[in-house]
Design a protein around this motif. Sequence first.
Motif, short mmCIF file in Angstrom:
data_model
loop_
_atom_site.label_atom_id
_atom_site.label_comp_id
_atom_site.label_asym_id
_atom_site.label_seq_id
_atom_site.Cartn_x
_atom_site.Cartn_y
_atom_site.Cartn_z
N CYS A 164 0.85 -1.16 -0.13
CA CYS A 164 0.01 0.07 0.07
C CYS A 164 0.88 1.20 -0.10
CB CYS A 164 -0.97 0.00 1.22
SG CYS A 164 -0.26 -0.51 2.66
N LYS A 204 -0.07 -3.19 -5.31
CA LYS A 204 -1.27 -3.36 -4.36
C LYS A 204 -1.90 -4.47 -4.50
CE LYS A 204 -1.67 1.77 -3.53
NZ LYS A 204 -0.77 2.19 -4.47
N CYS A 205 -1.44 -5.84 -3.73
CA CYS A 205 -1.88 -6.92 -4.14
C CYS A 205 -1.43 -7.78 -2.83
CB CYS A 205 -1.43 -7.69 -5.28
SG CYS A 205 -1.80 -9.37 -5.45
N TRP A 248 -6.48 -5.81 -0.43
CA TRP A 248 -6.33 -5.02 -1.50
C TRP A 248 -5.44 -5.60 -2.67
CZ3 TRP A 248 -4.35 0.59 -0.22
CH2 TRP A 248 -4.49 1.50 -1.34
N SER A 294 -5.56 -4.03 -6.72
CA SER A 294 -5.88 -3.12 -7.31
C SER A 294 -4.88 -3.02 -8.91
CB SER A 294 -5.82 -1.75 -6.82
OG SER A 294 -4.36 -1.39 -6.30
N GLY A 295 -5.22 -2.09 -9.64
CA GLY A 295 -4.38 -1.83 -10.91
C GLY A 295 -4.47 -3.06 -11.96
N LYS A 349 -5.69 -6.62 -10.75
CA LYS A 349 -7.38 -7.01 -10.80
C LYS A 349 -7.46 -7.79 -11.76
CE LYS A 349 -10.32 -3.86 -9.33
NZ LYS A 349 -11.15 -2.95 -9.12
N SER A 387 -7.34 -12.15 -5.53
CA SER A 387 -7.98 -11.74 -4.34
C SER A 387 -8.63 -12.91 -3.68
CB SER A 387 -9.18 -10.63 -4.77
OG SER A 387 -8.91 -9.37 -4.86
N LYS A 443 -20.27 0.28 -1.51
CA LYS A 443 -18.69 0.44 -1.60
C LYS A 443 -18.12 1.75 -1.06
CE LYS A 443 -14.42 -0.96 -2.42
NZ LYS A 443 -13.88 0.14 -1.59
N ASP A 452 -15.14 -4.44 -0.74
CA ASP A 452 -16.33 -4.32 -1.69
C ASP A 452 -17.38 -5.30 -1.01
OD1 ASP A 452 -18.10 -4.34 -3.67
OD2 ASP A 452 -16.77 -4.51 -5.10
#
Length: 248
Positions: free
Chosen positions: A18, A53-54, A80, A82-83, A86, A91, A118, A124
Amino acid sequence: MEYIKVTKENLETEHICCAISNNKDIQVTSKKAWLADRFDEGLVFLKSVERGKCFIEYIPAENAWNPIEADGYLYIDCLWVSGSFKGHGYSNDLLGECIRDGKTHGKHGLCILSSAKKLPFLADPKYLKYKGFSVCDTANNGIQLWYLPFSPKAPLPRFKDCAKHPHVDETGYILYYTNQCPFNGKYVPILEATAKEHGIPFRAVKLESKTAAQNAPTPITTYALFYNGKYLTNEQMNDTKFLKLANQ
């Protein structure tokens, strides 16, 4: 995808997802110092070997820095992805490892904060529902505690009374925060300086212990902004956003 667990032994050499600046950045140093003190309490930080961010961060709920009663559960601080990460199932990988870990250690299940819709920096709810989570408690500011029990007889987690009705008995802007979120190391001082410059009543309350966080007047302790006693938001702000909120 390969994953690596951040530990006391590799904390200084691994990025923390992060906040991926260098180790001298206040965002990195504050987060890593917070993590270093949590590993002995059972915190797990599992992340992608690639920079970005994973990651998932979770801890036995008894040691969570949130006012919840969820003994025997694992509490997910943050999941988290993202980018560019995803859409590849990462996840599911990370959550699956958390579930496996929890079952291996005989936990009742998992719990995590979210909301009906959200919100920034929260899980989410659509994804949680898809993975079998459901709401077990709701604070009157709309923040929800979701859980995934491993058996039908698992006890129901809940918010403590202090968090069920978020409120503070002070006027002006009051911010509760911790170093669990690295961005606070940079942006809280910016807000303090901005408020002072513009004559805006503002006080930042840093929660520096598990006990303080577990008795905070807010279900979210990483960042909770109040105004004249009323809860406003968990969204971190820079000076521009804060001045817009304060109509300056």
